[in-house]
Scaffold this motif. Structure first.
Motif, PDB file in Angstrom:
ATOM      1  N   THR A 394     -86.652-109.764 -46.303  1.00  0.00           N
ATOM      2  CA  THR A 394     -87.607-110.707 -45.720  1.00  0.00           C
ATOM      3  C   THR A 394     -86.964-111.563 -44.642  1.00  0.00           C
ATOM      4  O   THR A 394     -87.651-112.308 -43.946  1.00  0.00           O
ATOM      5  CB  THR A 394     -88.205-111.637 -46.801  1.00  0.00           C
ATOM      6  OG1 THR A 394     -87.119-112.137 -47.572  1.00  0.00           O
ATOM      7  CG2 THR A 394     -89.150-110.902 -47.712  1.00  0.00           C
ATOM      8  N   ASP A 395     -85.645-111.473 -44.503  1.00  0.00           N
ATOM      9  CA  ASP A 395     -84.987-112.296 -43.476  1.00  0.00           C
ATOM     10  C   ASP A 395     -84.873-111.549 -42.142  1.00  0.00           C
ATOM     11  O   ASP A 395     -84.287-112.055 -41.203  1.00  0.00           O
ATOM     12  CB  ASP A 395     -83.589-112.721 -43.949  1.00  0.00           C
ATOM     13  CG  ASP A 395     -82.635-111.545 -44.103  1.00  0.00           C
ATOM     14  OD1 ASP A 395     -83.107-110.388 -44.085  1.00  0.00           O
ATOM     15  OD2 ASP A 395     -81.425-111.774 -44.230  1.00  0.00           O
ATOM     16  N   ILE A 396     -85.471-110.358 -42.080  1.00  0.00           N
ATOM     17  CA  ILE A 396     -85.361-109.581 -40.839  1.00  0.00           C
ATOM     18  C   ILE A 396     -86.151-110.257 -39.720  1.00  0.00           C
ATOM     19  O   ILE A 396     -87.335-110.559 -39.877  1.00  0.00           O
ATOM     20  CB  ILE A 396     -85.921-108.151 -41.049  1.00  0.00           C
ATOM     21  CG1 ILE A 396     -85.010-107.352 -41.985  1.00  0.00           C
ATOM     22  CG2 ILE A 396     -86.105-107.419 -39.713  1.00  0.00           C
ATOM     23  CD1 ILE A 396     -83.652-107.028 -41.426  1.00  0.00           C
ATOM     24  N   ARG A 397     -85.471-110.480 -38.633  1.00  0.00           N
ATOM     25  CA  ARG A 397     -86.157-110.958 -37.418  1.00  0.00           C
ATOM     26  C   ARG A 397     -85.802-109.967 -36.322  1.00  0.00           C
ATOM     27  O   ARG A 397     -84.662-109.908 -35.887  1.00  0.00           O
ATOM     28  CB  ARG A 397     -85.661-112.352 -37.066  1.00  0.00           C
ATOM     29  CG  ARG A 397     -86.360-112.873 -35.857  1.00  0.00           C
ATOM     30  CD  ARG A 397     -85.964-114.291 -35.500  1.00  0.00           C
ATOM     31  NE  ARG A 397     -86.744-114.678 -34.338  1.00  0.00           N
ATOM     32  CZ  ARG A 397     -86.381-115.605 -33.487  1.00  0.00           C
ATOM     33  NH1 ARG A 397     -85.289-116.273 -33.664  1.00  0.00           N
ATOM     34  NH2 ARG A 397     -87.145-115.862 -32.434  1.00  0.00           N
ATOM     35  N   TYR A 398     -86.789-109.169 -35.936  1.00  0.00           N
ATOM     36  CA  TYR A 398     -86.515-108.148 -34.936  1.00  0.00           C
ATOM     37  C   TYR A 398     -86.126-108.805 -33.620  1.00  0.00           C
ATOM     38  O   TYR A 398     -86.746-109.799 -33.226  1.00  0.00           O
ATOM     39  CB  TYR A 398     -87.750-107.263 -34.706  1.00  0.00           C
ATOM     40  CG  TYR A 398     -88.118-106.379 -35.879  1.00  0.00           C
ATOM     41  CD1 TYR A 398     -87.142-105.757 -36.654  1.00  0.00           C
ATOM     42  CD2 TYR A 398     -89.451-106.147 -36.188  1.00  0.00           C
ATOM     43  CE1 TYR A 398     -87.495-104.938 -37.712  1.00  0.00           C
ATOM     44  CE2 TYR A 398     -89.812-105.326 -37.254  1.00  0.00           C
ATOM     45  CZ  TYR A 398     -88.819-104.728 -38.009  1.00  0.00           C
ATOM     46  OH  TYR A 398     -89.169-103.917 -39.056  1.00  0.00           O
ATOM     47  N   PRO A 399     -85.128-108.216 -32.941  1.00  0.00           N
ATOM     48  CA  PRO A 399     -84.787-108.747 -31.621  1.00  0.00           C
ATOM     49  C   PRO A 399     -85.955-108.542 -30.674  1.00  0.00           C
ATOM     50  O   PRO A 399     -86.498-107.435 -30.589  1.00  0.00           O
ATOM     51  CB  PRO A 399     -83.578-107.900 -31.192  1.00  0.00           C
ATOM     52  CG  PRO A 399     -83.397-106.839 -32.224  1.00  0.00           C
ATOM     53  CD  PRO A 399     -84.371-107.028 -33.325  1.00  0.00           C
ATOM     54  N   MET A 400     -86.402-109.580 -30.017  1.00  0.00           N
ATOM     55  CA  MET A 400     -87.564-109.495 -29.119  1.00  0.00           C
ATOM     56  C   MET A 400     -87.101-109.355 -27.672  1.00  0.00           C
ATOM     57  O   MET A 400     -86.092-109.964 -27.302  1.00  0.00           O
ATOM     58  CB  MET A 400     -88.418-110.759 -29.243  1.00  0.00           C
ATOM     59  CG  MET A 400     -89.100-110.917 -30.577  1.00  0.00           C
ATOM     60  SD  MET A 400     -90.619-109.927 -30.658  1.00  0.00           S
ATOM     61  CE  MET A 400     -90.233-108.793 -31.941  1.00  0.00           C
ATOM     62  N   PRO A 401     -87.807-108.588 -26.865  1.00  0.00           N
ATOM     63  CA  PRO A 401     -87.426-108.502 -25.456  1.00  0.00           C
ATOM     64  C   PRO A 401     -87.643-109.852 -24.746  1.00  0.00           C
ATOM     65  O   PRO A 401     -88.448-110.657 -25.204  1.00  0.00           O
ATOM     66  CB  PRO A 401     -88.382-107.431 -24.897  1.00  0.00           C
ATOM     67  CG  PRO A 401     -89.486-107.318 -25.882  1.00  0.00           C
ATOM     68  CD  PRO A 401     -88.986-107.792 -27.204  1.00  0.00           C
TER      69      PRO A 401
END
Ligand SMILES: Cc1cc2nc3c(=O)[nH]c(=O)nc-3n(C[C@H](O)[C@H](O)[C@H](O)COP(=O)(O)OP(=O)(O)OC[C@H]3O[C@@H](n4cnc5c(N)ncnc54)[C@H](O)[C@@H]3O)c2cc1C
Length: 512
Positions: A394-401
């Motif tokens: 649940t701590d995943i934060r996808y790298p955003m462009p």
């Protein structure tokens, strides 16, 4: 001639989840599964982590909960020979359902059937090749060999993926020389269970509940005086390569216990027997042209309880991106974000499962000390919550462009309770159709107006909520936040930024 949009190789949990998500996104996948029937070898005993929130977002969680084989257990999870004990927390960061994999596959199969997915069992994929326009798939079916041409192919064909080999994708990593055997068995009358769960074994003495480490490996005993069913677990160093589809026997279990303990433990009837080995491997690329990998074909983690979560979330991440491409709406590079995001998530899961290997495998006093220190740290709430979120994913934060992002961008959406003109609902409920959502929580007509250019593919909702995490959330079909804005941002920058996010994730707007 293209006969299928997407061929999915393998009707395991990943392939079935992907098929259902593609159908929701308006694509017709073809699932090819080599086994003629659903397999009955026991594998996972449960399903846990972030995927449960996603199932809630598809309106499926209650159905999955109702199919559980036992009560939802107290939130206590093994972590490399120690325990994450969330029983003291009112809101544990990690949940799991006691839903054995056979039942899980049955539920996912039923869901795929309801959505009209074409699943061909007894059809083995024996060759795959691709060019710029299509993938050609050779199949051996019950009526002989045939060929299908599709726009994309996804290898959900498990640990020994041949699709991965055909695509020439390396699968580097480590195979640990150990075999784990897990069983639930009844105990014969001659063995008694003490109040503290220890076993009294005639001719041997007492076997402690919990873990016993010997020079030959580890024996785990989980028992209760109220029940004649006991859980037994052994770990031994062994280099044999077992096939997951070859079932374990009671004799194999007893031989293993004898080697570890140096004595016989009489057992009664088997209820569940399984064996697994641990590998830490991750595909170098999750995409090669028109061929993609998901689930065990893409990653194998050296600890239990995380693989289904990772594989099914791969499927959810991939489906809407593939569908956008097939519908001709995908912005440039969208499909490549599947590798970027899910490889990143897999690397994070690899991090903590490899750490579990280091914790688990040491048999000397230094390793005992490491486990004790680690367990002490986990008595504090903050590290316990942090480890829980890591294990649940649940701590995943996808790298955003791009460079400027709201703190929520890339994270899984919170399941807010929403007050709308139609009544009370929730973010999860709005996500049931698996479409992107613009959620306006602060009555921002300018941002709703901007989004209307994409209204053929983005749903617009206005609502109020008690604790507003942002003014406006743009939520992707996989429930990750693509973009968010708060009131302190000037209005004249919010609309162009939203327009950029809408184009970046959902393509060129339709001409009005
Ligand atoms: C004993 C054991 C216990 C486990 N416990 C847990 C647990 O507690 N929690 C957890 O999360 N995970 C657990 N796992 C791991 C979990 O079972 C896997 O992660 C999961 O099965 C992966 O799903 P998948 O759909 O990616 O692959 P699979 O389930 O392996 O499915 C792949 C499918 O592809 C088919 N296939 C392969 N090749 C072809 C071909 N050429 N043509 C057509 N079809 C093909 C196969 O027949 C199979 O049905 C356990 C595994 C084992 C063995």
């Amino acid at each position: 001639m293209i006969e299928a949009d997407v061929i999915i190789v393998g009707a395991g949990p990943t392939g079935l989840m992907l098929a259902a998500e593609l159908r929701l996104a308006g694509v017709r996948p073809l699932v090819l599964e080599r086994l003629p029937q659903r397999r009955d070898t026991p594998k996972a005993g449960g399903l846990g982590g972030q995927i449960l929130q996603l199932l809630r977002c598809r309106g499926l969680l209650e159905r999955f909960e109702a199919a559980c084989t036992g009560p939802v257990p107290a939130p206590r999870f093994p972590f490399g020979g120690v325990h994450l004990d969330f029983t003291q927390l009112a809101d544990p960061p990690m949940h799991a359902l006691p839903l054995p994999q056979q039942q899980l596959e049955q539920l996912l199969g039923e869901r795929a059937d309801e959505l009209g997915v074409d699943i061909r069992r007894g059809h083995e994929v024996i060759g795959v090749s691709q060019d710029d326009a299509a993938v050609t798939v050779d199949v051996r079916g019950p009526d002989g060999p045939y060929r299908v041409i599709a726009r994309y192919l996804v290898g959900c064909d498990g640990a020994r993926s041949r699709v991965r080999d055909w695509a020439g994708i390396p699968f580097p990593g480590t195979t640990y020389p150990e075999v784990n055997r897990l069983a639930q068995v009844t105990l014969p009358e001659t063995v008694s269970v003490r109040g503290n769960g220890d076993l009294d074994v005639p001719g041997f003495g007492t076997i402690r509940a919990g873990f016993t480490r010997t020079g030959q490996g580890l024996l785990g005993v989980g028992s209760s005086p109220a029940s004649k069913v006991v859980s037994l677990y052994t770990i031994e160093d062994e280099t044999t390569e077992y096939d997951d589809d070859t079932p374990m026997t009671v004799t194999e279990l007893q031989d293993s216990i004898r080697r570890v303990l140096g004595a016989d433990l009489p057992v009664g009837e088997p209820i569940r027997l399984s064996r697994f080995t641990f590998k830490a491997r991750q595909a170098e690329r999750y995409r090669d042209g028109r061929i993609l990998l998901a689930g065990d074909a893409a990653h194998l983690f050296p600890a239990t309880g995380v693989a289904l979560n990772a594989g099914m979330l791969d499927a959810v991440n991939l489906a809407w991106k593939l569908a956008a491409d097939i519908h001709g709406q995908a912005p440039a590079g969208l499909l490549d974000t599947y590798h970027d995001e899910r490889h990143f998530a897999g690397t994070r899961t690899m991090l903590h499962t490899r750490a579990q290997v280091a914790l688990r495998r040491g048999h000397d006093p230094a390793a005992d000390a490491l486990r004790e220190v680690f367990q002490e740290l986990l008595a504090d709430e903050q590290p316990l919550r942090r480890m829980g979120a890591l294990v649940a994913g649940t701590d995943i934060r996808y790298p955003m462009p791009g460079s400027h992002h709201h703190a929520l961008a890339g994270t899984f959406t919170p399941n807010l309770t929403l007050h709308t003109d139609q009544g009370i609902t929730s973010v999860a409920e709005l996500m049931h159709p698996a479409r992107p959502i613009l959620l306006d929580l602060a009555d921002r007509p300018d941002l709703r107006r901007t989004t209307r250019d994409w209204q053929d593919r983005v749903d617009i909702h206005t609502a109020k909520t008690d604790q507003r995490p942002a003014d406006v959330l743009l939520i992707r079909p996989d429930a990750h936040i693509a973009w968010a804005a708060t009131l302190d941002e000037p209005d004249d920058t919010a609309a162009p930024a939203l327009r950029e996010a809408l184009s970046g994730w959902f393509g060129t707007p339709r001409i009005r």
